[in-house]
Design a protein around this motif. Structure first.
Motif, PDB file in Angstrom:
ATOM      1  N   LEU A 416      19.017  15.897  32.449  1.00  0.00           N
ATOM      2  CA  LEU A 416      18.525  14.636  31.934  1.00  0.00           C
ATOM      3  C   LEU A 416      19.469  13.781  31.110  1.00  0.00           C
ATOM      4  N   SER A 417      19.593  12.661  31.067  1.00  0.00           N
ATOM      5  CA  SER A 417      20.465  11.883  30.002  1.00  0.00           C
ATOM      6  C   SER A 417      19.812  10.726  29.647  1.00  0.00           C
ATOM      7  N   ASP A 418      20.206  10.160  28.735  1.00  0.00           N
ATOM      8  CA  ASP A 418      19.729   9.087  27.956  1.00  0.00           C
ATOM      9  C   ASP A 418      20.637   8.634  26.604  1.00  0.00           C
ATOM     10  N   THR A 419      20.611   7.492  26.376  1.00  0.00           N
ATOM     11  CA  THR A 419      21.330   6.919  25.211  1.00  0.00           C
ATOM     12  C   THR A 419      20.360   6.376  24.149  1.00  0.00           C
ATOM     13  N   GLY A 420      20.761   6.199  22.825  1.00  0.00           N
ATOM     14  CA  GLY A 420      19.634   5.940  21.878  1.00  0.00           C
ATOM     15  C   GLY A 420      20.475   5.273  20.721  1.00  0.00           C
ATOM     16  N   ALA A 421      19.839   4.612  19.923  1.00  0.00           N
ATOM     17  CA  ALA A 421      20.568   3.979  18.565  1.00  0.00           C
ATOM     18  C   ALA A 421      20.004   4.615  17.299  1.00  0.00           C
ATOM     19  N   SER A 422      20.911   4.437  16.370  1.00  0.00           N
ATOM     20  CA  SER A 422      20.334   5.195  14.754  1.00  0.00           C
ATOM     21  C   SER A 422      21.013   4.070  14.085  1.00  0.00           C
ATOM     22  N   VAL A 423      20.223   3.901  13.194  1.00  0.00           N
ATOM     23  CA  VAL A 423      20.585   2.932  11.943  1.00  0.00           C
ATOM     24  C   VAL A 423      20.020   3.524  10.584  1.00  0.00           C
TER      25      VAL A 423
END
Length: 670
Positions: A416-423
């Protein structure tokens, strides 16, 4: 809702970063310590931003300073955090101790030692690693909304351990030195010894320290011996640095091991059994770090490469049906690095960089199950930027963003692979001299959580990752008030942390699934007062911990109920006699209710524990310090709040903390 939160926080971050870059006016902020004329005891002002860095205490966090460590002389992490109500530590032998911040277990925080990430907890009956306080210089616990440069996976904050080095221990004017320490304690504490050597030669500095402890099982306050609790730590820390033409390179190696006979589940008293079995828990870490010692406003770089290996080894416990509760052989290896640069502006600093980590896990599958070995791996790479600013109008801002990509390959080869943002964003406003209000929030992408991967030791080939398994996320909100009036400081912080999509090894469906949402919300109150030759401090924390809206049970999971906790401490120095002394009170309130008893758990009883200490330096021999510590002065029978409580359906009993323990030690610098 999730996208809206990210966009709002990202907009606030971008606006603050752009404002700081556009404005170039000098800002002067008072950050000096409130010193007294007669003593070295000082109080640091509680402000959101100081010298371009967050003050973690300003937003409900915790700092254990070198002076605190020198006072406490901690033998384990329970003693290390004994003055902080926001942190609880599960009881038992050294390797079983896990810290919880506001009820959230350490796997939900970005834990690092000298900047090296420490990874998740392998199994809920043991800690993720062995932290030997003998090597520690200081600890910072950033609770809630962590900064973007705190690292990947900072769901509920960050814990930063920093170890000592040559320049921390060298006396003024000396180019070499050493330190030897020896102590003996009652109630199984036994003998503990350390030896360190360090020095400078031209551009080189070096540091070597060895430490070991050996003792017996301790007894609780009622005189009951707790099997498998003997001290058995061994460790080594070495650092070699070289400085040249404004640059510094440091190679460091840390080794720690706990090797002794332990009970099968060493953070509980299972079946009241005295059976113990060989267990070895070890960690090896090698790191290479580069930094600039002559930074400019636009060039202040830092880079690090590291490799670490954790092992949990307990073979030949049993075969057949009992094997699921016993045999275990776990290994995890991490290779990673970070590169970043800090830009200095009139209003503060901006740190930007990239980090990455490859983690490989190996779990032996005992009990005649196939396959014989489970393996899994994760790979993460991220980019981050964090700004910390102080403006003339009394507003301070810390804000940042990061973008991460992660790949997860499970034990069956499914990927499984994914990309995510954090702020994140935290802002404060000083509305009157010495008083400020603050508010902060963060939305953090955690990637695919692997949870307590040690549970795979009892799973066969039919156990799979659930279809549609999602990356985990965290949301933090906090607000509060800081006060600083010279000889006293205070802080009130309200917090709300939510964790979504954490891992759960569900044996009912035979799958790794996303757990129901967790939440910890409440408040923490801190205060300190100094009268020159001494100080007094107190903290109170109330945390309500729930899952899917229901109160969490004390079953050793990723979060635990903690209820109400408080600490009170006092330190006093008698300079004319070269004496320091003081004490600490730890209090935990009752934790009860039908939700506990109906599920088979007993109520948690309230307890109060007193610890005292004294230090004496002989006249004309200020390089020698004699310490006397008495822990659990009144021989209270209790178990630490994040420990197991009695659970009737499975004959689980609490593993009580040590009764009165007296330790006498001496340290000598040469």
């Amino acid at each position: 809702m999730k996208i809206r939160s990210i966009l709002l926080l990202a907009g606030a971050s971008s606006l603050a970063l752009a404002t700081a870059l556009a404005a170039q006016e000098t800002v002067t902020v008072e950050t000096a310590a409130a010193e007294t004329a007669t003593s070295g005891i000082t109080l640091q002002p509680i402000t959101l931003v100081a010298d371009g860095q967050e003050n973690v205490e300003a937003t409900g966090g915790i700092t254990v300073t070198p002076d605190d460590i020198d006072i406490l002389q901690p033998a384990d992490v329970s003693e290390l955090f004994s003055r902080d109500s926001g942190i609880t530590v599960s009881g038992g032998a050294g390797p079983s101790k896990r810290i919880h911040v506001f009820g959230m277990e350490q796997s939900n925080l970005a834990v690092s030692v000298d900047g090296v990430p420490q990874g998740v907890t392998s199994w809920h009956h043991t800690g993720s690693n062995v932290i030997d306080p003998a090597f520690l210089k200081s600890v910072e616990v950033e609770a809630g909304a962590a900064a973007a440069d705190a690292g990947f996976g900072a769901a509920a904050g960050a814990v930063r351990y920093e170890t000592v080095g040559a320049k921390d221990l060298l006396q003024d004017g000396r180019t070499s030195g050493g330190r030897v320490g020896l102590s003996y304690g009652t109630n199984g504490r036994g003998v503990s010894g350390s030896l360190a050597g360090f020095g400078l030669y031209q551009g080189f500095d070096w540091f070597v320290m060895l430490h070991g402890a050996n003792g017996d099982n301790y007894e609780n306050g009622d005189g009951k011996e707790m099997p498998g609790t003997e001290p058995a730590t061994q460790g080594a820390l070495t650092k070699l640095g070289y400085e040249f033409e404004g640059h510094r390179v440091e190679l460091a190696y840390e080794y720690s091991k706990d090797d002794a006979d332990r009970v099968i589940k060493m953070n509980m008293d299972l079946d009241h059994t005295d059976e113990v079995f060989p267990l070895k828990v070890s960690r090896n870490t090698l790191s290479l770090k580069y930094s600039s010692i002559a930074p400019t406003d636009s060039w202040d770089p830092e880079a690090m490469l590291y490799v670490s290996r954790n092992e949990y080894w307990r073979p030949n416990y049993a075969t057949g049906e009992r094997a699921i509760n016993g045999d275990m052989d776990l290994e995890s290896t991490t290779i990673g690095g970070v590169m970043k640069n800090t830009y200095s502006l009139d209003q503060g600093k901006i740190t930007a960089g990239v980090d990455w980590a490859y983690d490989d896990y190996r779990i032996d599958n005992y009990g005649d199950r196939a396959p014989a070995v489970h393996t899994l791996e994760t790979m993460q790479i991220g980019a981050f930027v964090q700004g910390r600013f102080e403006f003339e109008n009394g507003i301070d801002v810390s804000t940042g963003m990061r973008l991460d990509h992660q790949r997860f390959t499970d034990w069956n080869g499914e990927q499984l692979s994914d990309t995510g943002a954090s702020v994140n964003a935290t802002a404060s406003y000083e509305f009157a001299e010495g008083y400020e209000v603050f508010a902060g929030a963060s939305q953090t992408w955690l990637g695919y959580d692997i949870g307590e991967y040690g549970l795979l030791h009892a799973r066969d080939e039919t156990f799979v990752t659930a279809p549609g398994y999602d990356p985990a996320e965290a949301t933090n909100v906090k607000l509060g008030l800081n006060a600083n009036q010279g000889n006293w400081t205070g802080n009130l912080t309200f917090f709300d942390t939510r964790l979504k999509g954490l891992a759960e090894y569900d044996t009912d469906v035979n799958q790794l699934v996303n757990a129901d949402d967790y939440r910890s919300n409440g408040f923490t109150l801190q205060g300190n007062y100094s009268w020159g030759s001494g100080r007094v401090g107190a903290s109170f924390t109330k945390a309500d911990v729930t899952q899917n809206g229901d109160d969490v049970l004390p079953n050793g999971g990723t979060v635990v109920p903690v209820g109400q906790l408080a600490t009170l401490f006092v330190d006093q120095e008698l300079a004319q006699y070269n004496i320091k002394f003081g004490g600490t009170l730890e209090w935990a309130g009752d934790l009860d209710g039908a939700y506990l008893t109906e599920a088979g758990f007993e109520n948690h009883s309230s307890y109060t524990v007193a610890n005292i200490y004294g230090e004496w330096r002989p006249e004309n021999y200020d390089n020698i310090a004699v310490h006397l510590n008495v822990d659990n002065l009144f021989d209270e029978t209790y178990y630490e709040r994040s420990s197991y409580v009695q659970y009737s359906p499975r004959d689980v009993y609490p593993l009580y903390a040590p009764g009165r323990t007296v330790t006498l030690g001496v340290k000598m610098d040469f």
